[in-house]
Structures are given as C-alpha cells and as structure tokens.
Design a protein around this motif. Sequence first.
Motif, PDB file in Angstrom:
ATOM      1  N   ALA A 185      12.372 -33.800 -32.289  1.00 13.99           N
ATOM      2  CA  ALA A 185      11.667 -32.907 -31.531  1.00 13.99           C
ATOM      3  C   ALA A 185      11.288 -31.684 -32.319  1.00 13.99           C
ATOM      4  CB  ALA A 185      12.872 -32.580 -30.400  1.00 13.99           C
ATOM      5  N   PRO A 186       9.965 -31.681 -32.592  1.00 13.37           N
ATOM      6  CA  PRO A 186       9.509 -30.636 -33.401  1.00 13.37           C
ATOM      7  C   PRO A 186       9.422 -29.227 -32.649  1.00 13.37           C
ATOM      8  CG  PRO A 186       8.173 -32.906 -33.599  1.00 13.37           C
ATOM      9  CD  PRO A 186       9.124 -33.002 -32.452  1.00 13.37           C
ATOM     10  N   ALA A 187       9.771 -28.318 -33.424  1.00  9.36           N
ATOM     11  CA  ALA A 187       9.702 -27.061 -32.586  1.00  9.36           C
ATOM     12  C   ALA A 187       8.091 -26.628 -32.329  1.00  9.36           C
ATOM     13  CB  ALA A 187      10.097 -26.025 -33.697  1.00  9.36           C
ATOM     14  N   PRO A 188       7.680 -26.090 -31.518  1.00  4.95           N
ATOM     15  CA  PRO A 188       6.275 -25.538 -31.195  1.00  4.95           C
ATOM     16  C   PRO A 188       5.836 -24.620 -31.830  1.00  4.95           C
ATOM     17  CG  PRO A 188       7.826 -24.640 -29.472  1.00  4.95           C
ATOM     18  CD  PRO A 188       8.639 -25.495 -30.432  1.00  4.95           C
ATOM     19  N   PHE A 189       6.572 -23.918 -32.684  1.00  4.26           N
ATOM     20  CA  PHE A 189       6.187 -22.942 -33.571  1.00  4.26           C
ATOM     21  C   PHE A 189       5.407 -23.402 -34.767  1.00  4.26           C
ATOM     22  CE2 PHE A 189      10.120 -21.759 -31.514  1.00  4.26           C
ATOM     23  CZ  PHE A 189       9.661 -21.202 -30.585  1.00  4.26           C
ATOM     24  N   GLN A 190       4.230 -22.914 -34.958  1.00  2.76           N
ATOM     25  CA  GLN A 190       3.459 -23.158 -36.230  1.00  2.76           C
ATOM     26  C   GLN A 190       3.431 -22.285 -37.340  1.00  2.76           C
ATOM     27  OE1 GLN A 190       0.087 -24.336 -33.169  1.00  2.76           O
ATOM     28  NE2 GLN A 190       0.000 -25.979 -34.655  1.00  2.76           N
ATOM     29  N   PRO A 191       3.804 -22.208 -38.375  1.00  6.44           N
ATOM     30  CA  PRO A 191       3.810 -21.376 -39.543  1.00  6.44           C
ATOM     31  C   PRO A 191       2.424 -20.892 -39.868  1.00  6.44           C
ATOM     32  CG  PRO A 191       5.603 -23.045 -39.862  1.00  6.44           C
ATOM     33  CD  PRO A 191       4.711 -23.394 -38.850  1.00  6.44           C
ATOM     34  N   GLU A 192       2.431 -19.778 -40.014  1.00  9.79           N
ATOM     35  CA  GLU A 192       0.705 -19.467 -40.490  1.00  9.79           C
ATOM     36  C   GLU A 192       0.618 -19.778 -42.048  1.00  9.79           C
ATOM     37  OE1 GLU A 192      -3.068 -17.853 -40.023  1.00  9.79           O
ATOM     38  OE2 GLU A 192      -1.375 -18.222 -38.452  1.00  9.79           O
ATOM     39  N   ALA A 193       1.568 -20.018 -42.655  1.00 11.71           N
ATOM     40  CA  ALA A 193       1.465 -20.535 -44.094  1.00 11.71           C
ATOM     41  C   ALA A 193       0.611 -21.726 -44.293  1.00 11.71           C
ATOM     42  CB  ALA A 193       2.643 -20.723 -45.022  1.00 11.71           C
ATOM     43  N   ALA A 194       0.733 -22.637 -43.239  1.00 19.95           N
ATOM     44  CA  ALA A 194      -0.126 -23.900 -43.273  1.00 19.95           C
ATOM     45  C   ALA A 194      -1.769 -23.568 -42.959  1.00 19.95           C
ATOM     46  CB  ALA A 194       0.431 -24.883 -42.237  1.00 19.95           C
ATOM     47  N   PHE A 195      -1.841 -22.615 -42.100  1.00 14.00           N
ATOM     48  CA  PHE A 195      -3.303 -22.409 -41.756  1.00 14.00           C
ATOM     49  C   PHE A 195      -4.033 -21.618 -42.945  1.00 14.00           C
ATOM     50  CE2 PHE A 195      -1.569 -22.981 -37.436  1.00 14.00           C
ATOM     51  CZ  PHE A 195      -2.214 -23.924 -36.988  1.00 14.00           C
ATOM     52  N   ALA A 196      -3.128 -20.742 -43.525  1.00 11.62           N
ATOM     53  CA  ALA A 196      -3.686 -19.888 -44.682  1.00 11.62           C
ATOM     54  C   ALA A 196      -3.952 -20.780 -45.662  1.00 11.62           C
ATOM     55  CB  ALA A 196      -2.785 -19.052 -45.191  1.00 11.62           C
ATOM     56  N   ALA A 197      -3.117 -21.824 -45.888  1.00 15.51           N
ATOM     57  CA  ALA A 197      -3.456 -22.778 -47.095  1.00 15.51           C
ATOM     58  C   ALA A 197      -4.709 -23.587 -46.771  1.00 15.51           C
ATOM     59  CB  ALA A 197      -2.082 -23.840 -47.362  1.00 15.51           C
ATOM     60  N   PHE A 198      -4.767 -24.080 -45.456  1.00  9.44           N
ATOM     61  CA  PHE A 198      -6.061 -24.918 -45.198  1.00  9.44           C
ATOM     62  C   PHE A 198      -7.289 -24.011 -45.667  1.00  9.44           C
ATOM     63  CE2 PHE A 198      -3.675 -26.885 -41.221  1.00  9.44           C
ATOM     64  CZ  PHE A 198      -2.917 -27.574 -42.110  1.00  9.44           C
ATOM     65  N   LEU A 199      -7.324 -22.899 -45.101  1.00 16.81           N
ATOM     66  CA  LEU A 199      -8.358 -22.034 -45.240  1.00 16.81           C
ATOM     67  C   LEU A 199      -8.710 -21.528 -46.931  1.00 16.81           C
ATOM     68  CD1 LEU A 199      -8.090 -19.598 -42.431  1.00 16.81           C
ATOM     69  CD2 LEU A 199      -9.658 -21.357 -42.412  1.00 16.81           C
ATOM     70  N   ALA A 200      -7.754 -21.441 -47.559  1.00 10.13           N
ATOM     71  CA  ALA A 200      -7.866 -21.183 -48.972  1.00 10.13           C
ATOM     72  C   ALA A 200      -8.180 -22.319 -49.504  1.00 10.13           C
ATOM     73  CB  ALA A 200      -6.671 -20.707 -49.451  1.00 10.13           C
ATOM     74  N   GLU A 201      -7.844 -23.666 -49.249  1.00  9.55           N
ATOM     75  CA  GLU A 201      -8.137 -24.872 -50.069  1.00  9.55           C
ATOM     76  C   GLU A 201      -9.821 -25.167 -49.556  1.00  9.55           C
ATOM     77  OE1 GLU A 201      -6.918 -26.897 -52.190  1.00  9.55           O
ATOM     78  OE2 GLU A 201      -5.755 -24.867 -52.128  1.00  9.55           O
ATOM     79  N   ALA A 202     -10.418 -24.800 -48.249  1.00  7.10           N
ATOM     80  CA  ALA A 202     -11.578 -24.952 -47.826  1.00  7.10           C
ATOM     81  C   ALA A 202     -12.645 -23.992 -48.535  1.00  7.10           C
ATOM     82  CB  ALA A 202     -11.933 -24.840 -46.391  1.00  7.10           C
ATOM     83  N   GLU A 203     -12.167 -22.894 -48.819  1.00  9.69           N
ATOM     84  CA  GLU A 203     -13.189 -22.157 -49.475  1.00  9.69           C
ATOM     85  C   GLU A 203     -13.117 -22.488 -50.811  1.00  9.69           C
ATOM     86  OE1 GLU A 203     -12.657 -17.727 -48.974  1.00  9.69           O
ATOM     87  OE2 GLU A 203     -10.985 -18.240 -47.397  1.00  9.69           O
ATOM     88  N   ALA A 204     -12.202 -22.965 -51.515  1.00  8.14           N
ATOM     89  CA  ALA A 204     -12.321 -23.397 -52.939  1.00  8.14           C
ATOM     90  C   ALA A 204     -13.013 -24.665 -53.156  1.00  8.14           C
ATOM     91  CB  ALA A 204     -10.662 -23.844 -53.434  1.00  8.14           C
ATOM     92  N   LEU A 205     -13.365 -25.420 -51.823  1.00  9.34           N
ATOM     93  CA  LEU A 205     -13.885 -26.889 -52.305  1.00  9.34           C
ATOM     94  C   LEU A 205     -15.562 -26.671 -51.889  1.00  9.34           C
ATOM     95  CD1 LEU A 205     -13.520 -29.871 -52.251  1.00  9.34           C
ATOM     96  CD2 LEU A 205     -13.164 -30.014 -49.898  1.00  9.34           C
ATOM     97  N   PHE A 206     -15.395 -26.022 -50.908  1.00  5.55           N
ATOM     98  CA  PHE A 206     -17.101 -25.958 -50.116  1.00  5.55           C
ATOM     99  C   PHE A 206     -17.654 -24.461 -50.870  1.00  5.55           C
ATOM    100  CE2 PHE A 206     -14.824 -27.928 -46.614  1.00  5.55           C
ATOM    101  CZ  PHE A 206     -15.749 -28.936 -46.529  1.00  5.55           C
ATOM    102  N   ASP A 207     -18.934 -24.784 -51.107  1.00  8.15           N
ATOM    103  CA  ASP A 207     -19.789 -23.660 -51.423  1.00  8.15           C
ATOM    104  C   ASP A 207     -20.653 -22.950 -50.423  1.00  8.15           C
ATOM    105  OD1 ASP A 207     -21.498 -21.814 -52.942  1.00  8.15           O
ATOM    106  OD2 ASP A 207     -22.933 -23.544 -53.729  1.00  8.15           O
ATOM    107  N   ALA A 208     -19.601 -22.219 -49.841  1.00 10.17           N
ATOM    108  CA  ALA A 208     -19.984 -21.463 -48.440  1.00 10.17           C
ATOM    109  C   ALA A 208     -19.155 -20.284 -48.372  1.00 10.17           C
ATOM    110  CB  ALA A 208     -19.907 -22.657 -47.207  1.00 10.17           C
TER     111      ALA A 208
END
Length: 378
Positions: free
Chosen positions: A291-314
């Motif tokens: 039964a996963p908790a509904p709370f979403q740690p911001e660390a995951a979203f921060a990592a997504f954005l950091a990895e996207a910035e590193a990958l895309f020239d944009a």
Amino acid sequence: MNRPLDTADVVVVGSGIVGLGAAYAAVRRGLRVIVVDRTDAPVGATIRNFGHLCIGAQGGEARRYAGASRELWLRLATDAGFWLRESGTLVAARHDDEIAVLEAAALDGGIRMLDAAEMLRRAPLRAEGLVGGAHIESDLQTDPRTAASAIVRYLAGQGVEFRFRTAVTTVGVGRVDTTRGPISCRSVVVAVNHDIDQLLPDVAERHGIVRCALDMMRAAVSFRHPLSAPLLTGWSLVRYGRFAGGPEATALRERLHTERPDLAVLDLNQMYTQLPDGTLIIGDSHATSAAPAPFQPEAAFAAFLAEAEALFDAPAPRVIERWQGVYAKGAQEFLIDREDDGVLVLAATTGIGMTCGLGLAEQNLTAAFGWAAMEGTS
C-alpha cells in the motif's frame, strides 16, 4: 420488486487497457460484452504512463504479447480515431558500455545503431558526452489520456455495454455480483491490475502481487526541434527484458549504481515522450509496497529535472503537472490465473501493460475460452 437478471456472454471487470483488450477480443467475435468498473472512466495505470508502446525492447513471453499488441494498437487507432505514430524509439548512449548493450541486442534484428550526429538530428540532445545511440524500429507512441477514452467510445459503438461507477463484489461460476445487481454470464475476465488483492485476495497472495508506485511529471519545453520518437537512456537499458539480461547490462548496471547511487535508490527509468501539444512527459521512479504512501518526495522530481537539463540542449523545463502512477508488481511479468470457477484473471505485473495488454488479453481469452484465433493476433 426484484430486478430481472442481466445476461452477457462475457463480463469484464476493469476498464484499463487489459480489460479493454478483453472486451475488444470478445466483441469482435460477436459476443455480448459488459464491462464493469467502479470509476467513471479509465483513470488508473492506463492513463498515467508515457504512452510509449515499447514493443522491440521486450524479451520472452512479453515479446510475444507485445507483437500481438502492436497489430491491435494499429487497428484500434484507425477504427477508434486516436493519435498513434509508428515512431520507433530512440536510445541515447553516453557511455561505451551503453553502446555495448545496444550492439548485443541489435544482433537479434529490429534495432538500428546510430552515430552521434544522427542522434542529434533526431533529438535535441547536448552533443557533449553523447557517443551514439540506436533506433528500436517496431515501437509505437500514443497519448494515453486520449487513447483510452477513444477506445471506450469505439467499443460502446460496437455494442459493448460499460457500467461505470459500479463495483463488483463477487465473481463466480456464471455470475458476477455488482452494486447495481447481479449479471449472469458464460465467462468472466478480471482485469483490475493492482486492485486484485481487494477482489480476489487469494489470487493476489498466490502470485505475490504488490503495488509499484512511480513519480512522473509533464513539462513545457523549448526544443530546437521536437523529439522524433520516445527517448530512452542507459537507465532504461537495465530495465527492459531484451537488454537487461546479458553480461553487457550487468556491467552497465554496476557502473550506473556506483556513479549515481542517488538515482539508483529511486529505481530510475530516465525516459521521455513528447505529446502532440509539445509538452514532455518525464520520469520515472519506482517504489514497491503493498500500500504505497501517497506522499511524493521532491527529491525524485528534482532528479528528473536535473537529468533532463543535463541531457537536452534546451532551457530548463517548466513543470505543468506531477502525478503518481501505480501498477501491479509480481515475481513474473504477467499474472495469468484460471480459477476453478472458470474466472480468468489477467494483469501485466511489471509496468508494461500498455505495451503488452491488448495481446495479453487477446491470446489468453482465445486459449481459455476455446476461441479461434483471429488474423493478425497470433
């Protein structure tokens, strides 16, 4: 006053992609079908995904179901009128060990290796660190938010009856009991994904079914040109069956986990799909629990954005939406259970339901109910 007993040839419990696949298989054979779902539309894993139909990255049984699903997706897109493109999938390689995994998989066909220059033409990537990539040729892309509802409308037009906002309480031999009364039927298909433990707890226990929760987001982006296809990375290569089993993937996994333990603990699948409106779906992480908790740690979203910035020239993506997806997870890739009472229970249990669900339903209903196979779905 007693209501008359409703009847159907097939009752499908659940209106996600596997349930819709079951209804599609049955109605094409001229059968009377009732689909029952406690929500008022498909709202689960079927709409909370990338819309990436990852046909060519599967192995084993999943590859067979994915191949059958591909033909069904193409047919449904034409008949139901929703957006689908035969895009294939791009894989960006930023290390030689990722090239090694791709080259090993490409020996089996259906994957074309690309140099860095070709990758840059096909995706707005940063040139720094990019060593090449590949194109998985058979993959498809759709918009899950519009595809599922279009399939429901199409099936309703073909005679499938949808009973939304109706919960199923019990299933058994020739009968389904619901909060709006019983239904008499010849066959029952249960396709409720992770909620199997609520309707059939013994089946869930027998197959070790738990829930996998994932974090995802959609962002506005300013790319110099659109993504020509869904985009995978090295983190994806250690997840999908066709890539993940060989010694090359073992070496890749060890490097990724050693270099980026912060991303490994998120169980990252760094991948991207761009929707027709230009927005980018970004994700995803994975966490397993009954039964996963509904709370979403911001660390995951921060990592997504950091990895996207590193990958895309944009410029940095601007987040529009965040959400939690949930799907059934088990020891095997699929739950296929034929109860003693004749109830067929189906689920994709590794997060590949959109890729394999239509074929999973078509082939297992055909086998379980003694139907003749139809052209293009074997």
